[in-house]
Design an enzyme around this catalytic site. Structure first.
Site, PDB file in Angstrom:
ATOM      1  N   GLY A   1       0.246   1.277  -7.099  1.00  0.00           N
ATOM      2  CA  GLY A   1       0.987   1.514  -8.093  1.00  0.00           C
ATOM      3  C   GLY A   1       2.339   1.228  -6.797  1.00  0.00           C
ATOM      4  CB  CYS A   2       5.687  -0.505  -7.564  1.00  0.00           C
ATOM      5  SG  CYS A   2       6.114   1.079  -8.706  1.00  0.00           S
ATOM      6  CG  PHE A   3       7.633   4.517  -6.203  1.00  0.00           C
ATOM      7  CD1 PHE A   3       8.815   3.611  -5.425  1.00  0.00           C
ATOM      8  CD2 PHE A   3       7.973   4.990  -7.220  1.00  0.00           C
ATOM      9  CE1 PHE A   3       9.967   3.924  -5.777  1.00  0.00           C
ATOM     10  CE2 PHE A   3       9.654   5.437  -7.867  1.00  0.00           C
ATOM     11  CZ  PHE A   3      10.428   3.993  -7.118  1.00  0.00           C
ATOM     12  CB  ALA A   4       0.956   4.064  -4.622  1.00  0.00           C
TER      13      ALA A   4
ATOM     14  CB  ALA B   1       6.929   0.832  -0.846  1.00  0.00           C
TER      15      ALA B   1
END
Length: 324
Positions: free
Chosen positions: A134-137, A139
């Site tokens: 995932g994107c937040f994951a 970063a």
């Protein structure tokens, strides 16, 4: 050249994937499957591709493609694979969260490898099926992996991260339309975001103990990018922390540690993650910036494709930031 199929190509991640693959020197898009737009030009959904491609959305699937990308909503990839069969030689990269956790990684005889190259490059190179992070994951993990790998996440980790409106998907919602989002800021899903599972899985695997992660996601009034800050207690010096991060990422194709403070425009429209380390008294602050649609989704998916097929890891991903 390898033949590639895309399932669900009308959204933001699908659009970015099409753009990258059209310019990738070793891929040919065989089909972009859509149940609602079959027969329509792809440029109807992605107007910036006018003059770039004459491809149309397809209502048919070629089960013999070399690689398949699933750009479906969370929960729909598993259903799609139950209803459709592909060649045993077809490598699959899923961009949903259906197979990211270890308990979901084996699905109907397919073993999905978690596709964070900075963590599992060798496993990705041998894999046939990838669960794209995932994107937040992405970063947050890139901000914390070096500390977890050296067993230095022994205290609470506080994370604040703000994302652009494209993170909510192409469908209009009460918190994504212009009048609400513009000149506005808000948080959502405090301490319960769905990416926490995969983050904790990676960190605890390296740390070899549970990590206390307190994550507050926020909506920004911009379209794309994630700017994340994470801080925790740290006993070493700033110089030791900087060297730790630089050593950990010395061979990473897309993760850079900056001595200067970073900002979002450095990474938007690229597959880069930029990191910066700061120390205040006994707290270590790590700042992480990525493009949520590229390093946080489609760019990383193509990075995984390159690793799976033995291409250069950066193939097709030499992208310029929208710096100005």
């Amino acid at each position: 050249m390898i033949k590639v199929g895309i399932i669900g190509g009308s959204g933001y991640t699908g659009g970015e994937l099409i753009r990258i693959l059209l310019n990738h020197p070793k891929t040919e898009i065989d089909f972009v499957y859509s149940t609602t737009k079959a027969g329509q030009p792809i440029t109807n959904a992605h107007e910036d591709l006018l003059g770039v491609t004459n491809l149309k959305f397809s209502g048919n699937i070629n089960p013999e493609v070399d690689a398949l990308f699933l750009c479906l909503g969370h929960g729909n990839s598993a259903k799609f694979l139950q209803e459709n069969t592909f060649s045993k030689n077809t490598k699959i990269i899923d961009l949903s969260n259906d197979f990211r956790l270890a308990k979901d990684a084996i699905f109907e005889g397919k073993e999905f490898v978690y596709g964070l190259p900075e963590l599992q490059k060798e496993a990705i190179q041998k894999a046939n099926y990838i669960a794209n992070p995932g994107c937040f994951a992405t970063a947050i993990q890139l901000a914390l992996l070096p500390l977890a790998a050296t067993k230095q996440l022994e205290n609470d980790v506080h994370v604040n991260a703000v994302t652009g409106s494209t993170g909510a998907g192409v469908s209009l919602s009460a918190t994504s339309h212009f009048s609400w989002r513009n000149n506005n800021a808000s948080w959502y899903k405090p301490f319960t975001h769905q990416h926490l599972g995969e983050i904790n899985q990676s960190l605890s695997g390296l740390q070899q103990s549970e990590t206390s992660l307190l994550f507050l996601p926020q909506r920004g009034d911009f379209t794309r990018g994630i700017f994340a800050t994470a801080y925790t207690k740290y006993n070493g010096s700033l110089e030791e922390a900087q060297q730790l991060f630089k050593n950990f990422y010395k061979d990473a194709a897309f993760t850079q540690v900056s001595d200067k403070e970073i900002h979002l425009k450095q990474v938007v429209n690229t597959n880069q993650c930029h990191l910066h380390i700061h120390k205040h008294e006994n707290l270590l602050l790590i700042t992480s910036a990525i493009d949520n649609l590229l390093k946080g989704a489609s760019g990383q998916a193509v990075q995984n494709l390159n690793l799976m097929f033995g291409f250069e890891e950066t193939e097709g991903l030499h992208l310029k930031a929208s710096y100005f």
